[in-house]
Design an enzyme around this catalytic site. Sequence first.
Site, PDB file in Angstrom:
ATOM      1  N   SER A   1      -3.173 -11.995   3.502  1.00  0.00           N
ATOM      2  CA  SER A   1      -3.559 -12.513   2.418  1.00  0.00           C
ATOM      3  C   SER A   1      -3.064 -13.117   1.372  1.00  0.00           C
ATOM      4  O   SER A   1      -4.018 -13.104  -0.016  1.00  0.00           O
ATOM      5  CB  SER A   1      -3.517 -10.823   1.879  1.00  0.00           C
ATOM      6  OG  SER A   1      -2.590  -9.727   2.718  1.00  0.00           O
TER       7      SER A   1
ATOM      8  N   LYS B   1       0.727  -1.222  -0.160  1.00  0.00           N
ATOM      9  CA  LYS B   1      -0.467  -0.305  -0.196  1.00  0.00           C
ATOM     10  C   LYS B   1       0.813   1.384   0.458  1.00  0.00           C
ATOM     11  O   LYS B   1       0.598   2.489  -0.131  1.00  0.00           O
ATOM     12  CB  LYS B   1      -1.125   0.067   1.186  1.00  0.00           C
ATOM     13  CG  LYS B   1      -1.981  -0.662   1.268  1.00  0.00           C
ATOM     14  CD  LYS B   1      -2.831  -1.320   0.179  1.00  0.00           C
ATOM     15  CE  LYS B   1      -3.890  -2.170   0.658  1.00  0.00           C
ATOM     16  NZ  LYS B   1      -4.898  -2.269  -0.772  1.00  0.00           N
TER      17      LYS B   1
END
Lengths: 315, 91
Positions: A257, A43
């Site tokens: 994830s 991110k």
Amino acid sequence: MRFDSLVDSVGHTPLVGLPRLSPSPDVRLWAKLEDRNPTGSVKDRAALWMIADAEKRGRLHPGATVLEPTSGNTGISLAMVCLQRGYRLVCVMPENTSVERRQLLRMWGAEVIFSPAAGGSNEAVAVAKRIAADNPDWVMLYQYGNPANAQAHFDSTGPELLADLPTMTHFVAGLGTSGTLMGVGRYLREHAPDVRIVAAEPRYGELVYGLRNIDEGFVPELYDPAILDARFSVGPRDALARTRELVELEGVFAGISTGAILHAALAQAERAVAAGIRADIAFIVCDGGWKYLSTGAYSGTLDEAARALEGQLWA
Amino acid sequence: MAVQVRIPTILRSYTGGEKAVSGSGGTLAELIDDLDGRYDGIKARLVTDDGSLHRFVNVYVNDEDVRFLGSLSAPLADGDDVTILPAVAGG
């Protein structure tokens, strides 16, 4: 490698082969280690691009307040960038996220407003939109609909991947905001159109899908299914099993994830083996496992770990 | 041809609270018709008036999104697992 400042070091992450998880010398898996970014997640790219884009458009001035709904990693990345640029950051985060995420957000100077667990990130988006309406001078970057999120991956992640792996046949990434998949996907469609673009999305516990009615559903504005070739839903047990295999067999300590993404990548590998075709399958390691140690993901039986994730936003 | 269908919380009012039901059909469209025969009204929640899958409904066959398998025409085989979920935000 030398950089003028921390944010200048975002990206340029290693792509490492996984010889023990790869089924054969002709069907290989490659992990893009996005945990090697300044705050330890993919991110950082989106955060830096969204802030730079808002500055370029004159939306952000010294002392401005940035607002963002986030399940954690985007907020942490934005906090790092905002702290260095002199912006205040307010994050709206679902309360069913790991304790490390809120600790890290506060460490980098962000303020956290919690949204109810039921409804997950949907609820965080709704709460953030209400707060934005009440504070018209605050700047909501809105990762789900901000083209600069996908652009970060079109400009950086995509070119890095193709330069390191010109023989790539598959690209697999997680589907959240869809920024990584849309950005890398569009880049590959232009420069390597035969690469299969595969999405892996986390399947959470029932609490997260607890909408009052279907019309409260949410599809990120950035999402364009035409960019994808396939999309898989991966439950916590499969994600945990793969997360553990990744560290046990290849030494890569990743978040949960990433296990979901690896699960989808391995399914593509199995199909390639069955079809007798060569494959170079690149996938994203979104972050390291540090932020998830408290969830019990790496210890005990898989069933215990999966139970501990019930109701949590683990991706 | 029997398949197992997982029903999300939001649609369990149609299945008498059942989390999973069995159904049959060679395609997703046939399965939904079969379900609607026993759980009256469920089809209208999944399929829009113009005959496409509702924008905020995701359906997976063996964990793969049916929109990439032919959508309502996606083929089903005996023993397949079908999961219905509302679309929610990630990130």
